[in-house]
Write a protein that holds these residues in place. Structure first.
Motif, PDB file in Angstrom:
ATOM      1  N   UNK A   1       0.912  -1.333  -0.201  1.00 49.38           N
ATOM      2  CA  UNK A   1      -0.026   0.159  -0.261  1.00 49.38           C
ATOM      3  C   UNK A   1       1.026   1.010   0.269  1.00 49.38           C
ATOM      4  N   UNK A   2       1.992   0.814   0.778  1.00 56.42           N
ATOM      5  CA  UNK A   2       2.361   2.396   0.350  1.00 56.42           C
ATOM      6  C   UNK A   2       4.165   2.488  -0.590  1.00 56.42           C
ATOM      7  N   UNK A   3       4.340   1.052  -1.895  1.00 59.93           N
ATOM      8  CA  UNK A   3       4.171   1.591  -2.566  1.00 59.93           C
ATOM      9  C   UNK A   3       3.902   2.078  -3.305  1.00 59.93           C
ATOM     10  N   UNK A   4       2.398   1.669  -3.232  1.00 60.42           N
ATOM     11  CA  UNK A   4       1.341   2.379  -4.362  1.00 60.42           C
ATOM     12  C   UNK A   4       1.052   3.323  -4.130  1.00 60.42           C
ATOM     13  N   UNK A   5       0.786   3.994  -2.393  1.00 62.50           N
ATOM     14  CA  UNK A   5       0.548   5.551  -2.714  1.00 62.50           C
ATOM     15  C   UNK A   5       1.739   6.218  -2.823  1.00 62.50           C
ATOM     16  N   UNK A   6       3.227   5.693  -2.989  1.00 61.82           N
ATOM     17  CA  UNK A   6       4.106   7.041  -3.843  1.00 61.82           C
ATOM     18  C   UNK A   6       4.291   7.300  -5.066  1.00 61.82           C
ATOM     19  N   UNK A   7       4.102   6.045  -5.349  1.00 67.69           N
ATOM     20  CA  UNK A   7       3.937   5.901  -6.855  1.00 67.69           C
ATOM     21  C   UNK A   7       2.844   6.763  -7.813  1.00 67.69           C
ATOM     22  N   UNK A   8       1.218   6.410  -7.134  1.00 64.48           N
ATOM     23  CA  UNK A   8       0.405   7.754  -7.510  1.00 64.48           C
ATOM     24  C   UNK A   8       1.192   8.470  -7.190  1.00 64.48           C
ATOM     25  N   UNK A   9       1.359   9.071  -5.758  1.00 68.55           N
ATOM     26  CA  UNK A   9       1.802  10.666  -5.804  1.00 68.55           C
ATOM     27  C   UNK A   9       3.276  11.291  -6.543  1.00 68.55           C
ATOM     28  N   UNK A  10       3.056  10.138  -7.004  1.00 70.86           N
ATOM     29  CA  UNK A  10       4.913  10.278  -8.391  1.00 70.86           C
ATOM     30  C   UNK A  10       4.574  11.347  -9.683  1.00 70.86           C
ATOM     31  N   UNK A  11       2.684  10.532  -9.902  1.00 72.28           N
ATOM     32  CA  UNK A  11       2.444  10.314 -11.127  1.00 72.28           C
ATOM     33  C   UNK A  11       1.618  11.974 -11.243  1.00 72.28           C
ATOM     34  N   UNK A  12       1.015  11.666 -10.021  1.00 71.95           N
ATOM     35  CA  UNK A  12       0.143  13.301 -10.030  1.00 71.95           C
ATOM     36  C   UNK A  12       0.937  14.591  -9.780  1.00 71.95           C
ATOM     37  N   UNK A  13       2.303  14.671  -9.500  1.00 76.89           N
ATOM     38  CA  UNK A  13       3.119  15.606  -9.273  1.00 76.89           C
ATOM     39  C   UNK A  13       3.319  16.120 -10.274  1.00 76.89           C
ATOM     40  N   UNK A  14       4.112  14.631 -10.923  1.00 75.79           N
ATOM     41  CA  UNK A  14       4.797  14.846 -12.776  1.00 75.79           C
ATOM     42  C   UNK A  14       3.781  15.662 -13.291  1.00 75.79           C
ATOM     43  N   UNK A  15       2.866  15.220 -13.157  1.00 75.26           N
ATOM     44  CA  UNK A  15       1.484  15.836 -13.866  1.00 75.26           C
ATOM     45  C   UNK A  15       1.360  17.088 -13.712  1.00 75.26           C
ATOM     46  N   UNK A  16       1.045  17.554 -12.528  1.00 72.71           N
ATOM     47  CA  UNK A  16       0.439  18.998 -12.020  1.00 72.71           C
ATOM     48  C   UNK A  16       2.370  19.936 -12.533  1.00 72.71           C
ATOM     49  N   UNK A  17       2.960  19.634 -12.483  1.00 74.91           N
ATOM     50  CA  UNK A  17       3.941  20.027 -12.411  1.00 74.91           C
ATOM     51  C   UNK A  17       4.020  20.871 -14.000  1.00 74.91           C
ATOM     52  N   UNK A  18       3.915  19.631 -15.078  1.00 72.03           N
ATOM     53  CA  UNK A  18       3.563  19.641 -16.725  1.00 72.03           C
ATOM     54  C   UNK A  18       2.396  19.996 -17.194  1.00 72.03           C
ATOM     55  N   UNK A  19       0.980  20.627 -16.002  1.00 71.03           N
ATOM     56  CA  UNK A  19       0.584  21.414 -16.545  1.00 71.03           C
ATOM     57  C   UNK A  19       0.564  22.732 -16.466  1.00 71.03           C
ATOM     58  N   UNK A  20       1.097  22.926 -15.142  1.00 68.05           N
ATOM     59  CA  UNK A  20       1.324  24.490 -15.189  1.00 68.05           C
ATOM     60  C   UNK A  20       2.732  24.792 -16.010  1.00 68.05           C
ATOM     61  N   UNK A  21       3.218  24.040 -16.278  1.00 60.21           N
ATOM     62  CA  UNK A  21       4.266  24.667 -17.068  1.00 60.21           C
ATOM     63  C   UNK A  21       3.622  24.998 -18.856  1.00 60.21           C
ATOM     64  N   UNK A  22       2.946  25.001 -18.942  1.00 56.66           N
ATOM     65  CA  UNK A  22       2.094  24.054 -20.219  1.00 56.66           C
ATOM     66  C   UNK A  22       1.109  25.640 -20.264  1.00 56.66           C
ATOM     67  N   UNK A  23       0.473  25.698 -18.771  1.00 54.60           N
ATOM     68  CA  UNK A  23      -0.455  26.654 -19.754  1.00 54.60           C
ATOM     69  C   UNK A  23      -0.055  28.338 -18.594  1.00 54.60           C
ATOM     70  N   UNK A  24       1.327  28.025 -18.192  1.00 54.27           N
ATOM     71  CA  UNK A  24       2.202  29.280 -18.015  1.00 54.27           C
ATOM     72  C   UNK A  24       1.713  30.314 -18.807  1.00 54.27           C
ATOM     73  N   UNK A  25       2.452  30.693 -19.973  1.00 56.60           N
ATOM     74  CA  UNK A  25       2.364  31.538 -21.438  1.00 56.60           C
ATOM     75  C   UNK A  25       0.993  31.682 -22.174  1.00 56.60           C
ATOM     76  N   UNK A  26       0.157  30.774 -21.952  1.00 57.56           N
ATOM     77  CA  UNK A  26      -1.116  30.089 -22.645  1.00 57.56           C
ATOM     78  C   UNK A  26      -1.883  31.544 -22.791  1.00 57.56           C
ATOM     79  N   UNK A  27      -2.193  32.180 -23.283  1.00 57.27           N
ATOM     80  CA  UNK A  27      -3.819  33.272 -22.939  1.00 57.27           C
ATOM     81  C   UNK A  27      -4.771  32.387 -21.629  1.00 57.27           C
ATOM     82  N   UNK A  28      -5.296  31.361 -21.934  1.00 57.31           N
ATOM     83  CA  UNK A  28      -5.896  30.853 -21.149  1.00 57.31           C
ATOM     84  C   UNK A  28      -6.091  31.187 -19.438  1.00 57.31           C
TER      85      UNK A  28
END
Length: 400
Positions: free
Chosen positions: A12-39
């Motif tokens: 369960x701990x390993x599953x939670x850690x992998x899930x957390x890493x995936x969410x953080x990587x996706x969240x960081x990518x989302x911020x980078x992609x929308x940083x300079x967009x008009x929207x």
């Protein structure tokens, strides 16, 4: 038995850690992609080209907050708007307070409706929806405000610039972050809710546009019959219905909404129980989302798995501690320390993504303590309500 329980904790701990890493990587990518967009910025279109927007504010015994909410809407520089307040059978002075704001701002299009009997938030929203005349619909809780004058511009820009976008939600912050429960909610909103919204928005698979502050195309809401009363989470229900139909839904991190949030432990537990029951009901009702897309499948399973881990981890932990674990004490202690360290790092990253200062250690300890103790209880209470077909009504938290 002991080995099985320990292995379950490790898995369960390993599953939670992998899930957390995936969410953080996706969240960081989302911020980078929308940083300079008009929207993610304010609109640069002529005022005459802005679509009309109806702001729906359902209220139950919100005399202390309704004026502040309405004034924040009036203060928004987006002029092509109407404000609809629906007093859902309040027993306090909600309608009177709303009427005072209405009469003192005659230049604004404001309507106040008083329902004779309390019918619930969903019914109040649908009544307002039937009275709305605009192209866009904003749902706003009576204890929530826009933080800046240009917030509404920023909020609605995806619906204006992206023709295939049918819904969006804002970045919610807690109004009382220095109170003990405010500290807990601040970390929860930033670390859990907002980071998940970023990740889901990147992969076009947002599961919940919270009713506290979200916006929709009127036509899209009408096509699904408005808000459904078949679950306790009318916002999640509508979101999942739109997602199933292929609508694009987004997260506007640059639009900050400030929400009151519960001030007492009882109110917080009641609110979270309603959320949890509604989420589980929606997962059952919209199980076909499992086949919608790989990303939607991932986040659908993620919501289900996180609820399962929340329910089972304390049970497994208690059972493991009832065994003689002297020979596994060191690895289990290392695992626990590692999980706390990883969670603390994840918290720091999410606050950095949200451009907020990291909360103090005392606030983090409160947050961990609350969700370690109460989240499993909320999950089990929600499961119990579903099994025995009990309901949790709409209520108003105490205001200060």
């Amino acid at each position: 038995m002991k080995i099985i329980l320990i292995n379950c904790l490790i898995f369960g701990s390993i599953l939670w850690l992998l899930r957390t890493i995936i969410i953080l990587l996706l969240a960081r990518e989302q911020k980078q992609r929308t940083k300079n967009r008009l929207i993610t910025s304010t609109l640069f279109l002529p005022e005459s080209t802005y679509p009309s927007v109806s702001i729906l504010i359902p209220a139950l015994n919100e005399a202390q907050t309704i004026a502040r909410c309405m004034l924040s809407c009036i203060a928004c520089s987006y002029h092509n708007k109407e404000i609809l307040v629906i007093d859902d059978g309040s027993t306090d002075e909600t309608s009177r307070e709303a009427g005072i704001i209405q009469s003192s701002h005659p230049a604004n299009r404001i309507k106040v409706f008083k329902l004779r009997h309390n019918k619930g938030k969903t019914a109040a929203l649908n009544y307002a929806l039937s009275q709305a005349t605009s192209d866009l619909i904003v749902t706003l809780d009576a204890d929530t405000i826009f933080s800046e004058k240009n917030s509404l511009h920023t909020f609605l820009s995806p619906l204006i610039h992206l023709k295939n976008c049918s819904g969006t939600t804002a970045n919610l912050h807690v109004r009382h972050p220095h109170e003990p429960l405010g500290m807990v909610q601040r970390i929860e909103y930033t670390k859990v809710l907002n980071s998940s919204k970023r990740a889901q928005s990147l992969l076009r698979s947002i599961l919940i546009l919270p009713g506290a502050m979200s916006a929709f195309r009127h036509q899209a809401l009408a096509a699904i019959g408005g808000f459904s009363a078949s679950t306790l989470a009318e916002d999640a229900d509508a979101t999942m219905q739109l997602l199933r139909q292929g609508h694009l839904l987004t997260f506007q991190a640059n639009c900050i909404g400030v929400t009151e949030g519960p001030h007492t432990l009882i109110d917080l537990l009641r609110q979270r129980l309603r959320w949890r029951v509604g989420q589980l009901e929606c997962l059952i009702k919209h199980s076909r989302l499992l086949l919608a897309s790989p990303a939607t499948t991932f986040f659908y399973i993620d919501m289900g798995v996180m609820n399962t881990i929340s329910a089972l981890t304390p049970v497994i932990t208690v059972l493991a501690l009832s065994q003689d674990i002297s020979d596994a004490f060191l690895p289990l202690t290392t695992l626990m320390i590692g999980c706390f360290a990883a969670d603390l790092a994840a918290t720091a990253i999410t606050f950095q993504l949200d451009d907020q200062s990291m909360p103090g250690l005392w606030a983090y300890v409160l947050y961990v303590s609350f969700f370690t103790l109460f989240s499993p209880l909320i999950t089990w209470a929600a499961i119990s309500q579903l099994l025995f077909n009990r309901t949790t009504g709409w209520h108003t938290s105490k205001r200060y």
